[in-house]
Design an enzyme around this catalytic site. Sequence first.
Site, PDB file in Angstrom:
ATOM      1  CG  MET A   1      10.709  -1.107  10.365  1.00  0.00           C
ATOM      2  SD  MET A   1      11.863  -0.676   9.069  1.00  0.00           S
ATOM      3  CE  MET A   1      13.312  -0.399  10.081  1.00  0.00           C
TER       4      MET A   1
ATOM      5  CG  MET B   1      -1.909  -1.190   1.181  1.00  0.00           C
ATOM      6  SD  MET B   1      -3.426  -0.905   2.094  1.00  0.00           S
ATOM      7  CE  MET B   1      -2.803  -0.631   3.732  1.00  0.00           C
TER       8      MET B   1
ATOM      9  CG  ASP C   1       0.632  -7.403   7.765  1.00  0.00           C
ATOM     10  OD1 ASP C   1      -0.153  -6.698   8.404  1.00  0.00           O
ATOM     11  OD2 ASP C   1       1.681  -6.940   7.266  1.00  0.00           O
TER      12      ASP C   1
ATOM     13  CG  HIS D   1       6.856  -1.953   2.260  1.00  0.00           C
ATOM     14  ND1 HIS D   1       6.768  -0.788   2.977  1.00  0.00           N
ATOM     15  CD2 HIS D   1       5.616  -2.507   2.286  1.00  0.00           C
ATOM     16  CE1 HIS D   1       5.532  -0.631   3.420  1.00  0.00           C
ATOM     17  NE2 HIS D   1       4.809  -1.660   3.019  1.00  0.00           N
TER      18      HIS D   1
HETATM   19  P1  AMP Z   1       1.447  -2.950   3.449  1.00  0.00           P
HETATM   20  O1  AMP Z   1       2.005  -1.904   2.557  1.00  0.00           O
HETATM   21  O2  AMP Z   1       1.412  -2.574   4.899  1.00  0.00           O
HETATM   22  O3  AMP Z   1       0.150  -3.524   2.938  1.00  0.00           O
HETATM   23  O4  AMP Z   1       2.479  -4.168   3.401  1.00  0.00           O
HETATM   24  C1  AMP Z   1       2.874  -4.753   2.190  1.00  0.00           C
HETATM   25  C2  AMP Z   1       3.655  -6.005   2.479  1.00  0.00           C
HETATM   26  O5  AMP Z   1       4.802  -5.687   3.281  1.00  0.00           O
HETATM   27  C3  AMP Z   1       2.860  -7.043   3.276  1.00  0.00           C
HETATM   28  O6  AMP Z   1       3.157  -8.342   2.791  1.00  0.00           O
HETATM   29  C4  AMP Z   1       3.373  -6.857   4.672  1.00  0.00           C
HETATM   30  O7  AMP Z   1       3.251  -8.007   5.485  1.00  0.00           O
HETATM   31  C5  AMP Z   1       4.830  -6.527   4.419  1.00  0.00           C
HETATM   32  N1  AMP Z   1       5.405  -5.828   5.565  1.00  0.00           N
HETATM   33  C6  AMP Z   1       4.900  -4.736   6.201  1.00  0.00           C
HETATM   34  N2  AMP Z   1       5.685  -4.391   7.246  1.00  0.00           N
HETATM   35  C7  AMP Z   1       6.704  -5.289   7.276  1.00  0.00           C
HETATM   36  C8  AMP Z   1       7.840  -5.477   8.123  1.00  0.00           C
HETATM   37  N3  AMP Z   1       8.088  -4.672   9.159  1.00  0.00           N
HETATM   38  N4  AMP Z   1       8.672  -6.502   7.850  1.00  0.00           N
HETATM   39  C9  AMP Z   1       8.436  -7.331   6.788  1.00  0.00           C
HETATM   40  N5  AMP Z   1       7.389  -7.205   5.970  1.00  0.00           N
HETATM   41  C10 AMP Z   1       6.529  -6.206   6.201  1.00  0.00           C
END
Ligand code: AMP
Length: 281
Positions: free
Chosen positions: A184, A30, A150, A37
């Site tokens: 993070m 997102m 997640d 990420h």
């Molecule tokens: P989001 O942009 O929050 O929807 O996350 C996109 C992807 O990045 C998802 O697969 C999340 O699980 C992963 N993600 C978010 N935060 C972290 C983190 N701190 N460490 C590893 N992966 C992450």
Amino acid sequence: MRLVKNPAEMQQEATSLKLQGKTIGFVPTMGYLHKGHLALVQKAREECNIVVVSIFVNPTQFSPGEDFERYPRDLRRDQALLLESGVDYLFYPEAAAIYPSNYKTFAEVKTLQDKLCGAFRPGHFKGVCTIVLKLFNLVMPNRAYFGIKDAQQLRIIEKMVEDFNLNIIIVPVPTVREADGLAMSSRNIYLTPQERQAAPLIYQGLLAAKTIIEQGERRAAVIQELIMQKLQNSPLLKPQYLSIVSYETLEDLEYLQGKVLIALAAFLGKTRLIDNLIVEI
Ligand code: AMP
């Protein structure tokens, strides 16, 4: 790096890459990217010929009253980070192209979607499954990368891939943390300095749990109590749930056995943070 906004164009690109025999690694996000990420991107870069990252703040996974409108967005910064990370395509569709006004079709994973976060965010995982399935159809990845941060989302996507016979390998990536242990998250920017100071208690609670599990503790109630004690070290931290479940079924466990997920959500002011620990007994 190519910026693609049009879903049909993304699908044409992916089709042509596949015909050339290239493997596609896909990282759905997102946006408002951080090192978590980028860890997914790096893994994709190592394992695939072509890396596609999507940035789409998906309206259908936000409940009314949640932070859809104020979710942080910074395309310029994200583009620079992805370019530096060797990404080949940034897919950045508009909401109207993904969900035209006559949109009707949704994907859901029964039961798993109602547990943990799903109990407090009705419709959230239906929104997640729907967008992920649509993105899979547009990007046509061989491998897709998801953060263990997640964990419920990861489990649900694994189940959707299994149940819909999708020919995609789901690759889990460990949680990337700040130096003090805070996982993070794009949402960490919402925290006030005081809230930010209290936030590492979440991971400290999980680490304390890990220690007693390594010492042989198997009673979920005892482990939960220990984590709750840690969280209570700050009056700012308001746990929403703390569950000890089977990773496979997301059903509560009384005694730890097999692959176990210890997951929690907590509010710091208006900001809702999640974190988890996975242990194999
Ligand atoms: P989001 O942009 O929050 O929807 O996350 C996109 C992807 O990045 C998802 O697969 C999340 O699980 C992963 N993600 C978010 N935060 C972290 C983190 N701190 N460490 C590893 N992966 C992450």
